[in-house]
Design an enzyme around this catalytic site. Structure first.
Site, short mmCIF file in Angstrom:
data_model
loop_
_atom_site.label_atom_id
_atom_site.label_comp_id
_atom_site.label_asym_id
_atom_site.label_seq_id
_atom_site.Cartn_x
_atom_site.Cartn_y
_atom_site.Cartn_z
N ASP A 11 0.89 -1.00 -0.09
CA ASP A 11 -0.01 0.20 0.06
C ASP A 11 0.97 1.08 -0.06
O ASP A 11 1.66 1.36 0.96
CB ASP A 11 -0.92 0.02 1.32
CG ASP A 11 -1.90 -0.96 1.24
OD1 ASP A 11 -2.69 -1.35 0.07
OD2 ASP A 11 -2.18 -1.74 2.00
N ASP A 130 -13.58 -3.47 -1.83
CA ASP A 130 -13.40 -3.19 -0.37
C ASP A 130 -14.88 -3.42 0.48
O ASP A 130 -15.65 -2.66 -0.05
CB ASP A 130 -12.86 -1.95 0.10
CG ASP A 130 -11.42 -1.67 -0.60
OD1 ASP A 130 -10.71 -2.88 -0.77
OD2 ASP A 130 -11.22 -0.32 -0.89
#
Length: 252
Positions: A11, A130
């Site tokens: 990330d 998500d």
């Protein structure tokens, strides 16, 4: 039998690898290039790079960093963040990625999935979902987990498969960074709805959690971040463990 894949995730924020809990409290986790090199040398099957603020900042993924990482890899490389058009996807592939990942842009324009798959092939298109539980339903969130949509996860998963996605990266926001194990119920629900590979993400904390997700769901791969970045679990040790559990993995 197809081998199960182990995938570290980078990330990226401000050119550094970061990690938090439930998508919040981000902290520095190291150099993306050095971590990429380490994972490539230590048995990772693939690597995922997510520029987590690209969409929020309304900018494209940093191509120069993608190229730097690609230069040290000999494994498949997926890149996501800020890809809004077919041209954006082509730029990322030309920078060295093997696959592109769509999330917010696909929710806003579902036919972007079809358009990119038509040019690059479905095998190059990963749709990241998500998911968060809201009143007994798994709901889709966008903008790095900041925006709730009206989409149910299973419905969206089914739709992206029909539109031409080659793979789904499924992250449980409720489990992300908590290290209590993968969200088996969520993963099972999605795997039962689609006929494309599903990457399980969110919640890995030990060796047993990886075995559990492969034994109790149809997940094709398991993704993790902090436990790999912090060397709490070494991929070589993990694969040895999974091999002993009779779970098919690529293991030397």
């Amino acid at each position: 039998m197809l081998k199960k894949r182990i995938i570290p995730c980078l990330d990226i924020k401000d050119n550094r690898v970061v990690k938090g809990v439930n998508f919040e409290g981000l902290r520095d986790a190291g150099s993306p290039v050095e971590l990429a090199r380490y994972y490539a040398d230590n048995g990772a099957d693939e690597l995922v790079f997510l520029d987590i603020t690209a969409t929020i900042d309304r900018r494209k993924t940093i191509k120069s960093l993608v190229s730097e990482i690609a230069a040290v890899l000999n494994i498949p490389f997926t890149v996501g963040g800020g890809i809004q058009t077919v041209e954006d996807a082509l730029e990322i592939i030309s920078a060295g990625a093997d696959k592109i990942s769509l999330n917010t842009s696909a929710v806003k324009n579902p036919f972007l999935i079809t358009a990119i798959a038509g040019v690059l092939g479905s095998q190059c298109v990963v749709v990241a979902i998500d998911a968060k539980r809201v009143k007994k339903q798994w709901m889709v969130y966008t903008n790095a987990g900041n925006s709730k949509t009206v989409l149910r996860v299973v419905d969206w998963a089914r739709q992206v498969a029909q539109l031409g996605a080659g793979e789904i990266l499924l992250t449980s926001m409720d489990h992300d960074g908590v290290k209590n194990g993968y969200n088996i119920d969520l993963i099972t629900d999605v795997c039962n709805e689609v006929n494309i590979p599903v990457i399980a993400s969110g919640g890995a904390g030990n060796l047993e959690h990886f075995a559990e997700v492969f034994q109790r769901s149809k997940a094709s791969a398991a993704l993790a971040a902090s436990i790999f970045h912090l060397r709490e679990v070494e991929i070589s040790d993990l694969k040895s463990y999974l091999f002993k559990q009779q779970i098919p993995v690529r293991w030397k």
